[in-house]
Design a protein around this motif. Structure first.
Motif, mmCIF file in Angstrom:
data_model
loop_
_atom_site.group_PDB
_atom_site.id
_atom_site.type_symbol
_atom_site.label_atom_id
_atom_site.label_comp_id
_atom_site.label_asym_id
_atom_site.label_seq_id
_atom_site.Cartn_x
_atom_site.Cartn_y
_atom_site.Cartn_z
ATOM 1 N N CYS A 13 0.682 -1.094 0.127
ATOM 2 C CA CYS A 13 0.016 -0.004 0.001
ATOM 3 C C CYS A 13 0.889 1.260 0.073
ATOM 4 N N THR A 14 0.361 2.178 -0.815
ATOM 5 C CA THR A 14 1.315 3.455 -0.880
ATOM 6 C C THR A 14 1.005 4.500 0.281
ATOM 7 N N ASN A 15 -0.229 4.282 0.833
ATOM 8 C CA ASN A 15 -0.785 5.490 1.969
ATOM 9 C C ASN A 15 0.102 5.240 3.047
ATOM 10 N N THR A 16 0.639 6.307 3.547
ATOM 11 C CA THR A 16 1.365 6.228 4.874
ATOM 12 C C THR A 16 0.735 7.204 5.979
ATOM 13 N N LYS A 17 -0.554 7.530 5.589
ATOM 14 C CA LYS A 17 -1.162 8.636 6.357
ATOM 15 C C LYS A 17 -2.440 7.673 7.357
ATOM 16 N N PRO A 18 -2.357 7.894 8.579
ATOM 17 C CA PRO A 18 -3.450 7.043 9.191
ATOM 18 C C PRO A 18 -4.682 7.949 9.200
ATOM 19 N N ILE A 19 -5.705 7.085 9.327
ATOM 20 C CA ILE A 19 -6.845 7.600 9.393
ATOM 21 C C ILE A 19 -7.052 8.716 10.761
ATOM 22 N N PRO A 20 -7.318 9.650 10.913
ATOM 23 C CA PRO A 20 -7.312 10.514 12.227
ATOM 24 C C PRO A 20 -8.238 9.941 13.026
ATOM 25 N N SER A 21 -7.874 9.780 14.506
ATOM 26 C CA SER A 21 -8.773 9.203 15.366
ATOM 27 C C SER A 21 -8.809 7.927 15.546
ATOM 28 N N THR A 22 -8.223 7.280 14.583
ATOM 29 C CA THR A 22 -8.081 5.651 14.832
ATOM 30 C C THR A 22 -6.944 5.158 15.373
ATOM 31 N N THR A 23 -6.034 6.058 15.804
ATOM 32 C CA THR A 23 -4.838 5.818 16.571
ATOM 33 C C THR A 23 -5.033 5.248 17.689
ATOM 34 N N ARG A 24 -4.069 3.895 18.081
ATOM 35 C CA ARG A 24 -4.268 3.417 19.305
ATOM 36 C C ARG A 24 -3.076 2.932 19.612
ATOM 37 N N GLN A 25 -2.991 2.909 21.043
ATOM 38 C CA GLN A 25 -1.652 2.654 21.602
ATOM 39 C C GLN A 25 -1.835 1.238 22.233
ATOM 40 N N ILE A 26 -1.042 0.181 21.800
ATOM 41 C CA ILE A 26 -1.472 -1.086 22.374
ATOM 42 C C ILE A 26 0.012 -1.905 23.086
ATOM 43 N N GLY A 58 5.009 8.742 13.241
ATOM 44 C CA GLY A 58 3.356 8.768 12.989
ATOM 45 C C GLY A 58 2.899 8.476 11.660
ATOM 46 N N ASN A 59 3.870 7.880 10.786
ATOM 47 C CA ASN A 59 3.351 7.201 9.413
ATOM 48 C C ASN A 59 2.902 6.062 9.710
ATOM 49 N N LEU A 60 2.163 5.448 8.852
ATOM 50 C CA LEU A 60 1.924 3.970 8.777
ATOM 51 C C LEU A 60 3.210 3.075 8.109
ATOM 52 N N HIS A 61 3.377 2.250 9.029
ATOM 53 C CA HIS A 61 4.583 1.486 8.571
ATOM 54 C C HIS A 61 4.048 0.725 7.134
ATOM 55 N N ARG A 62 5.119 0.423 6.165
ATOM 56 C CA ARG A 62 4.650 -0.120 5.055
ATOM 57 C C ARG A 62 3.925 -1.725 5.273
ATOM 58 N N HIS A 63 3.132 -1.577 4.565
ATOM 59 C CA HIS A 63 2.130 -2.911 4.937
ATOM 60 C C HIS A 63 1.474 -3.176 3.407
ATOM 61 N N LYS A 64 0.709 -4.497 3.404
ATOM 62 C CA LYS A 64 0.219 -4.824 2.166
ATOM 63 C C LYS A 64 -1.346 -4.881 2.389
ATOM 64 N N PRO A 65 -2.202 -4.105 1.514
ATOM 65 C CA PRO A 65 -3.506 -4.170 1.649
ATOM 66 C C PRO A 65 -4.247 -5.448 1.775
ATOM 67 N N PRO A 66 -5.203 -5.776 2.521
ATOM 68 C CA PRO A 66 -5.828 -6.939 2.349
ATOM 69 C C PRO A 66 -6.380 -7.411 1.041
ATOM 70 N N LYS A 67 -6.573 -8.567 0.787
ATOM 71 C CA LYS A 67 -6.693 -9.227 -0.457
ATOM 72 C C LYS A 67 -8.364 -9.265 -0.397
ATOM 73 N N GLU A 68 -8.885 -9.136 -1.776
ATOM 74 C CA GLU A 68 -10.205 -9.299 -1.670
ATOM 75 C C GLU A 68 -10.641 -10.605 -2.308
#
Ligand SMILES: [Zn+2]
Length: 68
Positions: A13-26, A58-68
Motif C-alpha cells: 500500500c502506498t498510503n502512509t497517513k493514518p486515518i485521524p482518530s483511529t490511532t491506538r496504543q497497544i 506517526g506514519n503508517l509502516h509499509r504494509h500490504k492491503p487486504p486481498k479481496e
C-alpha cells in the motif's frame, strides 16, 4: 470503501497517513481496552482496510492491503 489507496508494483500500500482518530496504543495485554501509558506500539487504520503500526513520525509502516 471505494476510495482505496494505490498499490506499489510489489504489492504494498502506498498510503502512509493514518486515518485521524483511529490511532491506538497497544501494549501487550492492553488489548482488552485498558488505557496503558507505558510504551507500546501505536496502530492506526489505513483507508485500504489494514491496521498497520506507526513509525516514530506517526506514519503508517509499509504494509500490504487486504486481498479481496
Ligand atoms: Zn494501506
Amino acid at each position: 470503501m471505494s476510495d482505496k489507496p494505490a498499490i506499489t508494483a510489489d504489492g504494498y500500500c502506498t498510503n502512509t497517513k493514518p486515518i485521524p482518530s483511529t490511532t491506538r496504543q497497544i501494549n501487550g495485554h492492553a488489548l482488552g481496552g485498558k488505557l496503558v501509558k507505558m510504551h507500546g506500539r501505536r496502530y492506526a487504520h489505513c483507508p485500504c482496510g489494514r491496521r498497520p503500526s506507526l513509525t516514530d513520525r506517526g506514519n503508517l509502516h509499509r504494509h500490504k492491503p487486504p486481498k479481496e
